[in-house]
Design a protein around this motif. Structure first.
Motif, PDB file in Angstrom:
ATOM      1  N   LYS A  35       8.013   2.329  10.826  1.00 40.25           N
ATOM      2  CA  LYS A  35       7.350   3.041  10.003  1.00 40.25           C
ATOM      3  C   LYS A  35       7.539   4.197  10.050  1.00 40.25           C
ATOM      4  O   LYS A  35       7.472   4.947  11.172  1.00 40.25           O
ATOM      5  CB  LYS A  35       5.718   2.669  10.352  1.00 40.25           C
ATOM      6  N   SER A  67      -7.067   0.466   0.066  1.00 37.10           N
ATOM      7  CA  SER A  67      -5.759   0.117  -0.739  1.00 37.10           C
ATOM      8  C   SER A  67      -5.324  -1.251  -0.794  1.00 37.10           C
ATOM      9  O   SER A  67      -5.057  -1.841  -1.799  1.00 37.10           O
ATOM     10  CB  SER A  67      -4.766   1.192  -0.219  1.00 37.10           C
ATOM     11  N   GLY A 115       0.591  10.947   3.813  1.00 37.62           N
ATOM     12  CA  GLY A 115       1.778  11.083   4.674  1.00 37.62           C
ATOM     13  C   GLY A 115       1.387  12.311   5.593  1.00 37.62           C
ATOM     14  O   GLY A 115       2.476  13.195   5.812  1.00 37.62           O
ATOM     15  N   GLU A 116       0.227  12.683   5.924  1.00 40.14           N
ATOM     16  CA  GLU A 116      -0.135  13.805   6.703  1.00 40.14           C
ATOM     17  C   GLU A 116       0.594  14.182   7.976  1.00 40.14           C
ATOM     18  O   GLU A 116       1.084  15.148   8.184  1.00 40.14           O
ATOM     19  CB  GLU A 116      -1.578  13.988   7.015  1.00 40.14           C
ATOM     20  N   ARG A 117       0.854  12.983   8.718  1.00 41.79           N
ATOM     21  CA  ARG A 117       1.604  13.331   9.767  1.00 41.79           C
ATOM     22  C   ARG A 117       3.060  13.595   9.742  1.00 41.79           C
ATOM     23  O   ARG A 117       3.592  14.100  10.436  1.00 41.79           O
ATOM     24  CB  ARG A 117       1.480  12.087  10.881  1.00 41.79           C
ATOM     25  N   ASP A 171       3.797  -2.160   4.158  1.00 41.12           N
ATOM     26  CA  ASP A 171       3.648  -0.668   3.865  1.00 41.12           C
ATOM     27  C   ASP A 171       4.970  -0.045   3.164  1.00 41.12           C
ATOM     28  O   ASP A 171       6.188  -0.655   3.603  1.00 41.12           O
ATOM     29  CB  ASP A 171       3.836   0.004   5.212  1.00 41.12           C
ATOM     30  N   LYS A 177       4.854  11.024   1.635  1.00 41.59           N
ATOM     31  CA  LYS A 177       6.330  10.585   2.398  1.00 41.59           C
ATOM     32  C   LYS A 177       7.074   9.316   1.745  1.00 41.59           C
ATOM     33  O   LYS A 177       8.272   9.238   1.596  1.00 41.59           O
ATOM     34  CB  LYS A 177       5.882  10.251   3.837  1.00 41.59           C
ATOM     35  N   GLN A 178       5.983   8.585   0.911  1.00 43.31           N
ATOM     36  CA  GLN A 178       7.111   7.453   0.518  1.00 43.31           C
ATOM     37  C   GLN A 178       7.666   7.775  -1.019  1.00 43.31           C
ATOM     38  O   GLN A 178       8.547   7.313  -1.185  1.00 43.31           O
ATOM     39  CB  GLN A 178       5.772   6.486  -0.257  1.00 43.31           C
ATOM     40  N   PRO A 227       0.801  -1.122   0.065  1.00 44.94           N
ATOM     41  CA  PRO A 227      -0.035   0.173   0.188  1.00 44.94           C
ATOM     42  C   PRO A 227       0.870   1.257  -0.055  1.00 44.94           C
ATOM     43  O   PRO A 227       1.838   1.473   0.832  1.00 44.94           O
ATOM     44  CB  PRO A 227      -0.890  -0.120   1.335  1.00 44.94           C
ATOM     45  N   ALA A 228       0.666   1.975  -0.929  1.00 42.29           N
ATOM     46  CA  ALA A 228       1.443   3.276  -1.183  1.00 42.29           C
ATOM     47  C   ALA A 228       0.823   4.289  -1.684  1.00 42.29           C
ATOM     48  O   ALA A 228       1.026   5.374  -2.541  1.00 42.29           O
ATOM     49  CB  ALA A 228       2.759   2.965  -2.037  1.00 42.29           C
ATOM     50  N   ALA A 229      -0.522   4.542  -1.297  1.00 46.54           N
ATOM     51  CA  ALA A 229      -1.567   5.546  -1.608  1.00 46.54           C
ATOM     52  C   ALA A 229      -1.931   6.565  -0.667  1.00 46.54           C
ATOM     53  O   ALA A 229      -2.717   7.238  -0.961  1.00 46.54           O
ATOM     54  CB  ALA A 229      -2.875   4.727  -2.106  1.00 46.54           C
ATOM     55  N   GLY A 230      -1.268   6.680   0.411  1.00 48.58           N
ATOM     56  CA  GLY A 230      -1.310   7.509   1.460  1.00 48.58           C
ATOM     57  C   GLY A 230      -0.901   9.006   1.087  1.00 48.58           C
ATOM     58  O   GLY A 230       0.153   9.265   0.098  1.00 48.58           O
ATOM     59  N   THR A 242      -0.019  -0.047  -4.727  1.00 48.51           N
ATOM     60  CA  THR A 242      -1.290   0.572  -4.787  1.00 48.51           C
ATOM     61  C   THR A 242      -0.876   2.072  -4.732  1.00 48.51           C
ATOM     62  O   THR A 242      -0.438   2.513  -3.740  1.00 48.51           O
ATOM     63  CB  THR A 242      -2.334   0.042  -3.889  1.00 48.51           C
ATOM     64  N   ALA A 249       5.932   2.524   3.831  1.00 54.00           N
ATOM     65  CA  ALA A 249       6.568   3.326   4.863  1.00 54.00           C
ATOM     66  C   ALA A 249       7.533   2.740   5.528  1.00 54.00           C
ATOM     67  O   ALA A 249       7.863   3.317   6.694  1.00 54.00           O
ATOM     68  CB  ALA A 249       5.631   4.089   5.418  1.00 54.00           C
ATOM     69  N   ARG A 285      -6.271   2.726   4.246  1.00 54.62           N
ATOM     70  CA  ARG A 285      -5.145   1.785   3.951  1.00 54.62           C
ATOM     71  C   ARG A 285      -6.018   0.502   3.603  1.00 54.62           C
ATOM     72  O   ARG A 285      -5.440  -0.203   2.679  1.00 54.62           O
ATOM     73  CB  ARG A 285      -4.390   1.557   5.140  1.00 54.62           C
ATOM     74  N   MET A 343      -9.341   5.172  -0.346  1.00 60.50           N
ATOM     75  CA  MET A 343      -9.387   6.383   0.583  1.00 60.50           C
ATOM     76  C   MET A 343      -8.575   6.071   2.087  1.00 60.50           C
ATOM     77  O   MET A 343      -8.147   6.771   2.752  1.00 60.50           O
ATOM     78  CB  MET A 343     -10.918   6.631   1.221  1.00 60.50           C
TER      79      MET A 343
END
Ligand code: CTP
Ligand code: MG
Length: 238
Positions: A217, A85, A15-17, A107, A24-25, A10-13, A54, A109, A82, A80
């Motif tokens: 992570k 994804s 990275g808000e944090r 992940d 971030k990826q 899964p690489a569709a985030g 993803t 991440a 994880r 939308m």
């Protein structure tokens, strides 16, 4: 000989944090993006038929990831959450392989994951007869539960508490059904944060395998500093 496995990444985030405008990826660590580091490790795992990454819709950065051009690496659009994804990645796997195929979900991440730890996980799951399993590490710190003012309400015993990591390994068909039923159950979208929790919800007891190497992570800026040092150290020792 072991049967072939698939890997879903899964690489569709967003990275808000991490607080960076670049997801971030795609942040560069040393000479490569985080996703390139992660895929390089996963490509070194034995008996892998294919890796499905993803991606977020409209992702412009993926073509810059060299590992994406490897024949065994495929991409599809994630969702939308994880879990959505991972469901998208599993749909790809199920279109190309039997439902009984083992899948590792890992992940994007977690670029430090050790190939030796992945082998310990896959061997342990295959030899145990368990429904599946995951890498994890025992909790070392004392745990506190706090109130809304961040004042300590109580100390939680850390005995028998582990931090779940990835990869998490399950059969493609069973995991797809567990995640789908979690998504359809009306549970809050963020309550299924890993594959194991979806399988637990179906009454299964996944096997924990201790990660012996760092497998952090990358979530917040301080993690990036640590990941940079650890990756540089791994490269200078290889
Ligand atoms: N992920 C995904 N699809 C989503 C959300 C997350 O594929 N809709 C992926 C991320 O890209 C990451 C992995 O799931 O590789 C673990 O998620 P996390 O570390 O939470 O990443 P983000 O969701 O991007 O970060 P944040 O929660 O801080 O926004
Ligand atoms: Mg997230």
């Amino acid at each position: 000989m072991n049967e072939d496995m698939w890997i879903v990444v899964p690489a569709a985030g967003r990275g808000e944090r991490m607080g960076s405008s670049l997801p971030k990826q795609y942040i560069t660590i040393g000479e490569h993006t985080m996703l390139q580091h992660t895929l390089t490790r996963l490509l070194a795992v034995k008996d892998v038929a294919g890796i499905v990454v993803t991606l977020a819709e409209g992702d412009e950065h993926w073509p810059s990831v060299a590992a994406g051009r490897e024949a065994r690496v495929h991409s599809t659009i994630g969702g939308m959450t994880r879990a959505d994804s991972v469901i998208a990645g599993l749909r790809f796997v199920l279109n190309h392989a039997p439902a009984s195929s083992w899948v590792l979900v890992h992940d994007a991440a977690r670029p430090l994951v050790s190939v030796a730890d992945i082998k310990r996980l896959t061997d342990a799951v295959r030899n145990s007869g368990a429904v599946g399993g995951l890498l994890a590490s025992p909790v070392n710190d004392t745990l506190k539960r706090v109130d809304e003012y961040c004042c300590v309400e109580l100390t939680v015993t850390r005995r028998n508490l582990w931090q779940a990591q990835t990869p998490q390994m399950f059969r493609a068909g069973e995991l797809f059904e567990a995640l789908q039923s979690g998504a359809l159950s009306g549970a809050p979208a963020d309550s299924i944060t890993d594959e194991s929790s979806a399988m637990e919800g179906m009454g299964h007891e996944p096997l924990l395998v201790e990660a012996l190497q760092p497998n952090l992570k990358v979530t917040r800026p301080a993690d990036l500093t640590l990941a940079t040092l650890l990756l540089a150290n791994l490269q200078s020792n290889s």
